[in-house]
Design a protein around this motif. Structure first.
Motif, short mmCIF file in Angstrom:
data_model
loop_
_atom_site.label_atom_id
_atom_site.label_comp_id
_atom_site.label_asym_id
_atom_site.label_seq_id
_atom_site.Cartn_x
_atom_site.Cartn_y
_atom_site.Cartn_z
N ALA A 188 -17.42 -0.49 -18.08
CA ALA A 188 -16.79 -1.76 -18.46
C ALA A 188 -17.69 -2.93 -18.12
O ALA A 188 -17.85 -3.88 -18.91
CB ALA A 188 -15.43 -1.90 -17.76
N GLU A 189 -18.33 -2.87 -16.97
CA GLU A 189 -19.25 -3.92 -16.55
C GLU A 189 -20.45 -3.99 -17.49
O GLU A 189 -20.90 -5.08 -17.88
CB GLU A 189 -19.71 -3.66 -15.11
N GLN A 190 -20.98 -2.84 -17.88
CA GLN A 190 -22.13 -2.82 -18.80
C GLN A 190 -21.77 -3.43 -20.15
O GLN A 190 -22.56 -4.19 -20.72
CB GLN A 190 -22.61 -1.38 -19.00
N LEU A 191 -20.59 -3.09 -20.66
CA LEU A 191 -20.18 -3.64 -21.95
C LEU A 191 -19.98 -5.15 -21.87
O LEU A 191 -20.41 -5.90 -22.77
CB LEU A 191 -18.89 -2.96 -22.43
N ARG A 192 -19.37 -5.62 -20.79
CA ARG A 192 -19.17 -7.07 -20.65
C ARG A 192 -20.49 -7.80 -20.47
O ARG A 192 -20.67 -8.91 -20.97
CB ARG A 192 -18.22 -7.34 -19.49
N SER A 193 -21.42 -7.18 -19.76
CA SER A 193 -22.73 -7.80 -19.56
C SER A 193 -23.51 -7.92 -20.86
O SER A 193 -24.36 -8.81 -21.02
CB SER A 193 -23.55 -6.97 -18.56
N SER A 194 -23.21 -7.02 -21.80
CA SER A 194 -23.91 -7.05 -23.09
C SER A 194 -23.21 -7.94 -24.11
O SER A 194 -23.65 -8.02 -25.27
CB SER A 194 -24.06 -5.63 -23.65
N GLY A 195 -22.10 -8.58 -23.71
CA GLY A 195 -21.47 -9.55 -24.60
C GLY A 195 -20.07 -9.20 -25.07
O GLY A 195 -19.39 -10.04 -25.69
N SER A 196 -19.59 -8.00 -24.80
CA SER A 196 -18.23 -7.63 -25.20
C SER A 196 -17.22 -8.30 -24.27
O SER A 196 -17.38 -8.26 -23.05
CB SER A 196 -18.05 -6.11 -25.15
N GLN A 197 -16.19 -8.89 -24.84
CA GLN A 197 -15.19 -9.60 -24.05
C GLN A 197 -13.83 -8.92 -24.08
O GLN A 197 -13.09 -8.98 -23.10
CB GLN A 197 -15.05 -11.04 -24.58
N ALA B 258 -18.60 4.15 -33.30
CA ALA B 258 -19.25 2.84 -33.34
C ALA B 258 -19.61 2.46 -34.76
O ALA B 258 -19.50 1.30 -35.17
CB ALA B 258 -20.49 2.84 -32.44
N ALA B 259 -20.05 3.47 -35.54
CA ALA B 259 -20.40 3.20 -36.95
C ALA B 259 -19.16 2.83 -37.75
O ALA B 259 -19.23 1.99 -38.66
CB ALA B 259 -21.06 4.44 -37.55
N ARG B 260 -18.03 3.42 -37.42
CA ARG B 260 -16.79 3.10 -38.13
C ARG B 260 -16.29 1.70 -37.79
O ARG B 260 -15.80 0.97 -38.66
CB ARG B 260 -15.69 4.12 -37.78
N LEU B 261 -16.39 1.30 -36.51
CA LEU B 261 -15.80 0.05 -36.05
C LEU B 261 -16.78 -1.12 -36.00
O LEU B 261 -16.37 -2.27 -35.89
CB LEU B 261 -15.20 0.24 -34.65
N ALA B 262 -18.08 -0.79 -36.03
CA ALA B 262 -19.13 -1.81 -35.91
C ALA B 262 -19.03 -2.56 -34.59
O ALA B 262 -19.22 -3.78 -34.53
CB ALA B 262 -19.09 -2.77 -37.10
N VAL B 263 -18.70 -1.84 -33.51
CA VAL B 263 -18.68 -2.40 -32.16
C VAL B 263 -19.32 -1.37 -31.23
O VAL B 263 -19.35 -0.18 -31.54
CB VAL B 263 -17.24 -2.73 -31.68
N PRO B 264 -19.84 -1.81 -30.08
CA PRO B 264 -20.45 -0.85 -29.16
C PRO B 264 -19.41 0.09 -28.54
O PRO B 264 -18.29 -0.33 -28.23
CB PRO B 264 -21.10 -1.74 -28.10
N VAL B 265 -19.80 1.35 -28.39
CA VAL B 265 -18.94 2.37 -27.79
C VAL B 265 -19.76 3.10 -26.74
O VAL B 265 -20.86 3.57 -27.01
CB VAL B 265 -18.43 3.38 -28.84
N MET B 266 -19.22 3.19 -25.53
CA MET B 266 -19.90 3.89 -24.44
C MET B 266 -18.93 4.85 -23.78
O MET B 266 -17.76 4.53 -23.59
CB MET B 266 -20.45 2.90 -23.41
#
Length: 307
Positions: A234-243, A212-220
């Motif tokens: 996938a649902e959690q990431l989309r709910s937090s704004g990732s498309q 996540a630090a390398r890409l500056a995007v959320p990683v779960m």
């Protein structure tokens, strides 16, 4: 410590070449100690030509990093023919070490009787998988050989680097954040897929933070072998704004069941990168586990800096 005639204690160490004088002399290369145990790479999964090629490439990297290293490959599900089992490889390593000692003694060479483990077993796993590790331990026990089993390869910054490379190869991440270009398909959320249950997910999460630090995007992280886990993340990431999501396997490859990754990508509704495979850093990490077990390498390989 070593003297010109040999070490004061422990395994005898090959004496390095004389140091070059001056401030800019090269660092002394590390070499495998004389009589050191073999590094045995324990390869999980169903053996195949691709699996063997991957393992051989990683072993070759380890040998190039440590001259004199005796490295072998043992398959957890070996067939004793084309793919030697871990158990038989360990037994052979112990027999050959004893034979070398007896031959040297018969030739009048002053040698010490072999002591300590005959092999150091390094599981070819990025993260913990208790089911597979139990089978590796059982194979070591069944071999009746004095062998030391190391930890798995991760978590480690080099694995975050490898994940970044695989994502960039699939067009799912920028290869270099410092360059002023964009990738239209670059993901804004990463699902780090592993196997092995909760412990494996937690361990993957540590490497996920580095990614996540390398890409500056959320990683779960999520478990491929837990029903509904990938879809839930996938649902959690989309709910937090990732498309635009992407699936990144925190797996080397041999331990991954056929079709499992494709099914997970469909479940998450996103593309997937390739497994880590024969990424060069994996060979260095396997060697680091080996040398740490012997106490001959105080430092592990360092990851590339975040760009």
């Amino acid at each position: 410590m070593s003297s010109p005639t040999g070490p004061a204690s422990g395994l005898p160490v090959r004496m390095p070449r004389p140091r070059q004088p001056g401030r800019h002399r090269r660092p002394e290369p590390l070499a495998a100690p004389e009589g050191a145990p073999a590094l045995v790479l324990a390869v999980p999964g169903t053996p195949s030509a691709a699996t063997r090629s991957l393992a051989e490439e990683l072993v070759s990297i380890a040998r190039s990093e440590l001259p004199g290293l005796e490295a072998r490959i043992g398959y957890v599900d070996g067939d004793e023919d084309e793919f030697p089992s871990l158990r038989s490889v360990l037994a052979r390593a112990a027999e050959e070490r004893t034979d070398r000692y007896e031959q040297a003694k018969a030739a009048g060479v002053e040698v010490s009787e072999p002591e300590g483990p005959a092999a150091v077993v390094v599981p070819l796993l990025a993260g913990p998988d208790n089911a597979l590790l139990r089978r590796v331990r059982q194979a070591v026990m069944d071999s009746r050989v004095a062998a030391e089993l190391t930890d798995v390869l991760g978590p480690h910054p080099l694995l975050a680097e490898a994940l970044h490379v695989r994502l960039s190869e699939a067009g799912l991440a920028r290869a270099d954040r410092a360059r002023l270009f964009t990738v239209a398909t670059a993901a804004d959320g990463i699902i780090l897929a592993t196997v092995g249950g909760d412990e494996a997910v937690q361990a993957a999460g540590i490497t996920g933070m580095l990614l996540a630090a390398r890409l500056a995007v959320p990683v779960m992280a999520a478990a491929l072998d837990e029903e509904g886990a990938i879809a839930n993340i996938a649902e959690q990431l989309r709910s937090s704004g990732s498309q635009q999501l992407a699936l990144a396997p925190y797996l080397i490859g041999p331990e991954l069941d056929a079709g499992l990754l494709d099914a997970a990508a469909k479940e998450a509704g996103c593309p997937a990168a390739e497994a880590l495979g024969p990424y060069p850093a994996l060979g260095k990490l396997a060697l680091a586990r080996y040398t740490s077990a012997l106490g001959i390498a105080p430092q592990q390989p360092q990851g590339a800096p975040v760009r």
